[in-house]
Design an enzyme around this catalytic site. Structure first.
Site, PDB file in Angstrom:
ATOM      1  N   ASP A 194       0.754  -1.220   0.017  1.00  0.00           N
ATOM      2  CA  ASP A 194       0.141   0.022   0.003  1.00  0.00           C
ATOM      3  C   ASP A 194       0.784   1.234  -0.133  1.00  0.00           C
ATOM      4  OD1 ASP A 194      -2.877   1.359   0.360  1.00  0.00           O
ATOM      5  OD2 ASP A 194      -1.486   2.263   2.119  1.00  0.00           O
ATOM      6  N   GLU A 276      -0.567  -1.609  -6.291  1.00  0.00           N
ATOM      7  CA  GLU A 276      -1.755  -0.858  -6.737  1.00  0.00           C
ATOM      8  C   GLU A 276      -1.439  -0.450  -8.197  1.00  0.00           C
ATOM      9  OE1 GLU A 276      -3.012   2.498  -4.065  1.00  0.00           O
ATOM     10  OE2 GLU A 276      -1.383   1.434  -2.762  1.00  0.00           O
ATOM     11  N   CYS A 330     -12.631  -4.625   4.953  1.00  0.00           N
ATOM     12  CA  CYS A 330     -12.438  -5.277   6.066  1.00  0.00           C
ATOM     13  C   CYS A 330     -11.569  -6.425   5.519  1.00  0.00           C
ATOM     14  CB  CYS A 330     -13.268  -5.844   7.060  1.00  0.00           C
ATOM     15  SG  CYS A 330     -12.635  -6.871   8.240  1.00  0.00           S
ATOM     16  N   CYS A 333     -13.190  -9.975   7.009  1.00  0.00           N
ATOM     17  CA  CYS A 333     -14.795 -10.377   6.606  1.00  0.00           C
ATOM     18  C   CYS A 333     -15.286  -9.648   5.547  1.00  0.00           C
ATOM     19  CB  CYS A 333     -15.779  -9.885   7.849  1.00  0.00           C
ATOM     20  SG  CYS A 333     -16.015  -8.367   7.984  1.00  0.00           S
ATOM     21  N   CYS A 349     -13.287  -2.443  11.950  1.00  0.00           N
ATOM     22  CA  CYS A 349     -14.477  -3.341  11.348  1.00  0.00           C
ATOM     23  C   CYS A 349     -15.811  -2.938  12.112  1.00  0.00           C
ATOM     24  CB  CYS A 349     -14.260  -4.448  10.905  1.00  0.00           C
ATOM     25  SG  CYS A 349     -15.504  -5.333  10.039  1.00  0.00           S
ATOM     26  N   CYS A 352     -17.379  -6.883  12.103  1.00  0.00           N
ATOM     27  CA  CYS A 352     -16.955  -8.081  12.728  1.00  0.00           C
ATOM     28  C   CYS A 352     -15.865  -7.594  13.942  1.00  0.00           C
ATOM     29  CB  CYS A 352     -16.261  -9.029  11.917  1.00  0.00           C
ATOM     30  SG  CYS A 352     -14.290  -8.495  11.271  1.00  0.00           S
ATOM     31  N   ASP A 359      -3.208   1.203   6.859  1.00  0.00           N
ATOM     32  CA  ASP A 359      -2.486   1.018   5.910  1.00  0.00           C
ATOM     33  C   ASP A 359      -2.321  -0.812   5.688  1.00  0.00           C
ATOM     34  OD1 ASP A 359      -2.556   3.454   5.371  1.00  0.00           O
ATOM     35  OD2 ASP A 359      -0.800   4.108   5.984  1.00  0.00           O
TER      36      ASP A 359
HETATM   37 ZN   LIG Z   1     -14.701  -7.121   9.360  1.00  0.00          ZN
END
Ligand SMILES: [Zn+2]
Length: 380
Positions: A194, A276, A330, A333, A349, A352, A359
């Site tokens: 990243d 990226e 996330c 999840c 998140c 979850c 980052d």
């Molecule tokens: Zn999550």
């Protein structure tokens, strides 16, 4: 794959004087040939050689190889200019800019780059010296400095011509290395990278490559730049240019170091690298105004390039992924929500409860996309 290695020469005062006289002679000769070409509308290498070869050899004290390189340099420069004129990069037909580009012959600066082939330049890798043709005769034992990495690359892959350049009071040789294609190793997972400002690069394993030093240099230079721009004198402009180059060199060194660490880590763990896709990074990285000046998108592109060629050399797979929403999703999840980012640094998140440095979370999403993209493109 081709890449260039730039080494700094450490000439004695006498050697430096010989190099200076040589570069001046070949570039004066090039300007003379260029004027001839412009006035007589002769731009082909074969024709120019017939018109100019003997004269520049005699009048500028050039060896046969050097004279040929001078003529080629001139024809290449005009080929580029004419190509630019054709595709409209110098303005529309009849425009002032285009007329200016056509009105005068191309001029070569006294320190402009000059190619040297193996007959004019030989490398003694163990002694870290070169022997180079000059208008004052052959200069032997001109010392140069290079990193261990550069020395290995030069010894194994250097091929063909090298350019001699004089810049900011220093002498450089820019050598071309022709790397053999290394087969890509089938990756065992991907290392996501990243890109950002505070941390130039951060990988999914949590390693941060800080931008602190680089940002500090940029801020210092920005202050100085402001003061110099206000002065607006000739010497201030010169200093400004020198500063800019120095900053660019520092950024390149930083990027080299980061790229090397990332590729070494990928090699060690048998992973590929997911980067990226940088199209439109300026739009993606939205920043508050004071930070915007720190963002040099070219610097990210450069880092991407360095990683790509170091990876290619090591047989490490590289994939480019769409970075959209990698910062909001996330990595545990898959839940995507703006609210997952309570602040710049934190990922938490809302679905979850997974928490991580923002980052690092983004880098893991990039890695996951890398796995998918590799699987898709290698399904057959
Ligand atoms: Zn999550």
């Amino acid at each position: 794959m081709k890449l260039v290695v730039r080494v700094k020469l450490l000439p004695t005062p006498e050697q430096a004087a010989a190099l200076e006289a040589t570069l001046r002679a070949v570039n004066d000769a090039a300007t003379w040939v260029s004027t001839l070409a412009h006035n007589q509308r002769v731009f082909r290498n074969y024709d120019l050689r017939r018109h100019a070869y003997g004269q520049i050899k005699d009048n500028y004290g050039l060896a046969a190889q050097a004279a040929q390189h001078v003529i080629k340099k001139v024809t290449d420069a005009y080929a580029t200019l004419h190509a630019n004129l054709r595709n409209g990069q110098a303005g529309k037909p009849g425009s002032a800019r285009r007329e200016r580009a056509l009105a005068k012959p191309i001029v070569f600066r006294p320190g402009a780059a000059q190619p040297f082939d193996d007959r004019c330049l030989s490398w003694q890798m163990d002694a870290r010296t070169v022997s180079i043709w000059t208008t004052w005769g052959r200069m032997k034992s001109v010392a140069f400095t290079a990193s261990a990495d550069q020395l290995t690359t030069l010894a194994a892959y250097r091929k063909g011509e090298s350019d001699l350049v004089y810049r900011d009071g220093m002498w450089f040789l820019i050598a071309t290395c022709d790397l053999l294609d290394v087969p890509v190793i089938d990756p065992d997972g991907f290392l996501g990278v990243d890109l950002g400002i505070a941390n130039i690069a951060i990988t999914g394993d949590g390693v941060r490559h800080s931008g602190k030093a680089l940002n500090a240099v940029r801020h210092r230079h920005r202050e100085l730049r402001r003061r110099l721009q206000r002065k607006n004198t000739k010497s201030a402009k010169r200093l400004l240019k020198k500063r800019r180059r120095k900053e660019a060199r520092f950024a390149a060194d930083t990027n080299h170091t980061i790229a090397k660490r990332i590729v070494t880590e990928a090699t060690r763990t048998g992973q590929g690298i997911a980067l990226e896709d940088l199209q439109g990074i300026r739009d993606r990285v939205r920043l508050r105004k004071p930070q915007r000046v720190t963002l040099h998108s070219w610097s990210f592109h450069q880092l991407g390039r360095f990683i790509a060629y170091k990876a290619a050399r090591a047989g490490v797979a590289v994939v480019y992924v769409d970075p959209a929403y990698t910062s909001q999703g996330c990595s545990a999840c898959g839940h995507v929500d703006k609210k997952n980012r309570p602040d710049q640094e934190t990922f938490l998140c809302t679905s979850c409860g997974f928490a991580e440095h923002a980052d690092v979370n983004a880098a893991r999403n990039i890695a996951a996309r890398g796995v998918t993209s590799w699987a898709v493109s290698h399904a057959a």
